[in-house]
Design an enzyme around this catalytic site. Structure first.
Site, mmCIF file in Angstrom:
data_model
loop_
_atom_site.group_PDB
_atom_site.id
_atom_site.type_symbol
_atom_site.label_atom_id
_atom_site.label_comp_id
_atom_site.label_asym_id
_atom_site.label_seq_id
_atom_site.Cartn_x
_atom_site.Cartn_y
_atom_site.Cartn_z
ATOM 1 N N HIS A 1 1.532 4.490 -2.872
ATOM 2 C CA HIS A 1 1.704 5.943 -2.783
ATOM 3 C C HIS A 1 2.935 6.387 -3.563
ATOM 4 O O HIS A 1 2.943 7.474 -4.162
ATOM 5 C CB HIS A 1 1.840 6.369 -1.326
ATOM 6 N N HIS B 1 0.833 -1.204 0.000
ATOM 7 C CA HIS B 1 0.000 0.000 0.000
ATOM 8 C C HIS B 1 0.869 1.256 0.000
ATOM 9 O O HIS B 1 0.596 2.207 -0.745
ATOM 10 C CB HIS B 1 -0.910 -0.002 1.226
ATOM 11 N N GLU B 2 1.913 1.259 0.827
ATOM 12 C CA GLU B 2 2.804 2.421 0.864
ATOM 13 C C GLU B 2 3.539 2.592 -0.461
ATOM 14 O O GLU B 2 3.771 3.713 -0.912
ATOM 15 C CB GLU B 2 3.795 2.292 2.020
ATOM 16 N N HIS C 1 2.972 9.107 -6.632
ATOM 17 C CA HIS C 1 3.884 10.251 -6.697
ATOM 18 C C HIS C 1 4.686 10.219 -7.990
ATOM 19 O O HIS C 1 4.921 11.259 -8.633
ATOM 20 C CB HIS C 1 4.829 10.230 -5.496
#
Length: 237
Positions: free
Chosen positions: A114, A110-111, A118
Site C-alpha cells: 500500500h 502487504h501493508e 501511495h
C-alpha cells in the site's frame, strides 16, 4: 386472492428470493473470515528462513525502495495491520510486528504494498482515498434514511438513502483492485529482496489470498444488498 407462487400476493405478503442471496453472502463472509484466521494461524507457526520479523521485513522493503518518511510502528489487536497515508505510518498488529513467521512477514509486506501504491500514485487507491468520507456517511446513514423514507412513504428520501448507501458499496468494490495489487506487489518484493526464499512464497501467497477473499465476500454482499434495496423500492412503486 392468489394462492401458490411465493405467497398471498393479494395481501402484499410474499417471499423475496433476494433474501436467499443476502443470507448466502452473509455465510460467505463468515466462511472467508474463518478461512483467513485459519490460514494465518497455520503459517504463523512457520518461521521464515531469513528470521526477519514483520517489522524488520517492512523496514527492509521501505529501505530498498528509498522511502524514508514512513514509520513502522506496533499497534494492539489481532490482524489490525494497516497503512495510514495521513500519518505516513505502517501499523503492525501484535501477531505481525515482532513475529518472524511467514504469515507475519507476508502481512507486513502487504501493508508496504500500500505504501508503494501511495508513492506511485496508484489510481484505484487514489479513488478509494477520495471517497472514504462519503463512504463512511453512506455506511452509517444510507439504511436509516431508506427505512425512514419507507416509514413516511416519502419516495425522495428512499431514493436518497439508496444513493447514499451506494457510495459505501462503491468503496467496497474499489477496494478489491487495491488489495489484490498490494498483495501482488508484496509477493514480488518478498522474493526479489530475498526476504522469503522461493519455497516460502507459495505459503505467503496462501495467507494473502485468504485475506483477499474477505474483501471479495464483503463487496459481493454489499452489491447484493444494494440490488435488494433497489428491487424493493421498485416493487413499492
Amino acid at each position: 386472492m392468489y394462492y401458490g407462487g411465493y405467497g398471498y400476493r393479494g395481501m402484499g405478503i410474499g417471499f423475496d428470493p433476494m433474501y436467499i442471496l443476502v443470507i448466502i453472502m452473509a455465510i460467505l463472509c463468515m466462511v472467508a473470515s474463518h478461512r483467513v484466521s485459519s490460514v494465518y494461524r497455520k503459517y504463523a507457526k512457520v518461521r521464515s528462513m531469513s528470521g526477519l520479523t514483520g517489522a524488520q521485513a517492512a523496514m527492509e522493503i521501505l529501505r530498498r525502495n528509498g522511502i524514508t518518511d514512513v514509520a513502522v510502528q506496533h499497534i494492539p489487536g489481532d490482524l489490525t495491520d494497516h497503512f495510514d497515508p495521513r500519518t505516513r505510518t505502517v501499523s503492525l498488529s501484535d501477531a505481525t510486528y515482532g513475529s518472524s513467521s511467514v504469515a507475519a512477514v507476508a502481512v507486513a509486506a502487504h501493508e508496504c504494498g500500500h505504501v508503494m501504491q501511495h508513492s506511485t500514485g496508484y489510481l484505484p487507491l487514489q479513488i478509494r482515498t477520495a471517497i472514504v468520507p462519503v463512504a463512511n456517511i453512506g455506511s452509517k446513514a444510507g439504511i436509516p434514511l431508506l427505512l425512514l423514507g419507507m416509514l413516511l412513504s416519502f419516495r425522495p428520501l428512499i431514493t436518497i438513502g439508496i444513493l447514499v448507501f451506494s457510495l459505501a458499496v462503491l468503496f467496497q468494490v474499489v477496494t478489491l483492485p487495491v488489495e489484490f495489487n498490494a498483495s501482488h506487489r508484496a509477493l514480488v518484493m518478498l522474493e526479489d529482496y530475498g526476504i522469503l526464499e522461493h519455497d516460502e512464497v507459495p505459503a505467503s501467497k496462501k495467507v494473502l489470498s485468504a485475506a483477499a477473499m474477505t474483501y471479495v465476500a464483503s463487496a459481493a454482499s454489499a452489491v447484493v444488498q444494494l440490488l435488494r434495496l433497489i428491487m424493493l423500492n421498485n416493487r413499492r412503486r
